[in-house]
Scaffold this active site. Structure first.
Site, PDB file in Angstrom:
ATOM      1  N   HIS A  42       0.895  -1.067  -0.022  1.00 50.08           N
ATOM      2  CA  HIS A  42      -0.103   0.176   0.096  1.00 50.08           C
ATOM      3  C   HIS A  42       0.823   1.228  -0.065  1.00 50.08           C
ATOM      4  CE1 HIS A  42      -3.354   2.654   1.549  1.00 50.08           C
ATOM      5  NE2 HIS A  42      -2.337   3.221   1.915  1.00 50.08           N
ATOM      6  N   GLU A  43       1.913   1.236   0.773  1.00 50.58           N
ATOM      7  CA  GLU A  43       2.885   2.338   0.873  1.00 50.58           C
ATOM      8  C   GLU A  43       3.654   2.728  -0.325  1.00 50.58           C
ATOM      9  OE1 GLU A  43       2.089   4.516   3.018  1.00 50.58           O
ATOM     10  OE2 GLU A  43       1.074   3.151   4.402  1.00 50.58           O
ATOM     11  N   HIS A  91       1.612   4.302  -2.861  1.00 51.71           N
ATOM     12  CA  HIS A  91       1.447   6.078  -2.746  1.00 51.71           C
ATOM     13  C   HIS A  91       2.897   6.241  -3.301  1.00 51.71           C
ATOM     14  CE1 HIS A  91      -1.873   6.801  -0.258  1.00 51.71           C
ATOM     15  NE2 HIS A  91      -1.539   5.978   0.811  1.00 51.71           N
ATOM     16  N   GLU A 151      -6.321   7.279  -0.726  1.00 49.42           N
ATOM     17  CA  GLU A 151      -6.114   5.931  -0.038  1.00 49.42           C
ATOM     18  C   GLU A 151      -6.863   4.792  -0.641  1.00 49.42           C
ATOM     19  OE1 GLU A 151      -4.369   5.387   2.796  1.00 49.42           O
ATOM     20  OE2 GLU A 151      -3.636   7.452   2.749  1.00 49.42           O
TER      21      GLU A 151
END
Length: 299
Positions: free
Chosen positions: A130-131, A134, A200
């Protein structure tokens, strides 16, 4: 769609910033406001990662000091075909994580010791993916710029009360200035929060694709939210401006999809991830190793 929404929201933030400057000082005020915003964003562009890492007390680790975590992040980055970011660890019992950096070539991911102790390896891999999402989407730069502009709008609104000229020169007089001081920062904050929420959802989607396991990321989100309600993140409490960068709000566990939330509802995020589950390839078929909980220290 997510990128288009972010562009629209950032354009609204820029227009709001210049509008505040114009209300305070007319055309000259708008030009000055734009110049100040440019200078602040230039500084944020080059130094945002260092500032955020310093504020959260993160320490850099490598293949010698945290071999399992670093190997996992590097493996995920390789599978996502992106540069390997630096890896940091934050000493706090609250499970959480964030990414920072102006571009994929100058990026970092940070995980808390609480995250490494509380989640399984597959769940940690989902969070790290997930990071990385980003970083790949350059969300870290977007969020830094919007946070900087939101702060600048608040600063300008406060200045307007004292340096905006006579009441005759101010649109709406004193009442108009007071309304400006209240509404402009509120509007800026709402734009910032909306950008954060939209990013997100996109990071969840791409992170699930990188890790190959939407269910693990969904499980991680639920665990992090539950534990974040019980455990304090001292660094985030001291610096609430960084709260929107974490995967789950570190200041409290209340996540509602409304105008005043920096994070989407965890239930909504989990539902979106679970809808991906049937179509997502299993970890074994994507080459992501299916591993069990690590019995040794992470760092």
């Amino acid at each position: 769609m997510g990128n288009l929404r972010t562009f629209i929201l950032m354009a609204a933030m820029t227009a709001l910033f210049m509008g505040v400057g114009a209300l305070i000082g007319g055309t000259t005020g708008a030009v000055i406001a734009l110049a100040v915003a440019g200078a602040m964003n230039l500084f944020a562009f080059w130094n945002s990662d260092k500032a955020v890492l310093s504020m959260t007390g993160a320490r850099e680790v490598d293949a010698r000091t945290a071999p399992d975590l670093v190997a996992m992040v590097h493996d995920l980055a390789d599978r996502a075909q992106m540069p390997r970011p630096k890896v940091f660890i934050i000493e706090t019992d609250q499970p959480n994580a964030f990414a920072t950096g102006r571009n994929p070539e100058n990026a970092a991911v940070a995980a808390t010791t609480g995250l490494l102790r509380s989640l399984s390896r597959e769940e940690i891999a989902g969070v790290m993916a997930h990071e990385l999402a980003h970083i790949r989407h350059r969300d870290t730069l977007t969020m830094t710029i919007t946070a900087t502009m939101a702060g600048a709008i608040s600063m300008l609104a406060n200045f307007g009360m004292f340096f905006g000229g006579s009441d005759r020169d101010r649109p709406g007089g004193l009442i108009g200035t007071l309304a400006l001081m209240i509404l402009a920062p509120l509007a800026a904050g709402m734009v910032q929060m909306a950008i954060s929420r939209s990013r997100e959802y996109e990071a969840d989607r791409l992170g699930a694709e990188i890790s190959g396991n939407p269910g693990a990321l969904a499980s991680a989100l639920q665990k992090i939210e539950a534990l974040a309600r019980q455990r304090i993140n001292p660094a985030a409490e001291r610096n609430p401006a960084v709260a929107h960068m974490f995967i789950i709000n570190p200041l409290n566990g209340r996540g509602a999809d409304n105008l005043f939330s920096t994070h989407p509802s965890t239930a909504n995020r989990v539902a979106a991830l679970m809808r991906m589950q049937p179509a997502a390839p299993a970890a074994a078929r994507t080459g992501i190793p299916r591993v069990t909980r690590h019995r040794g220290p992470w760092a």
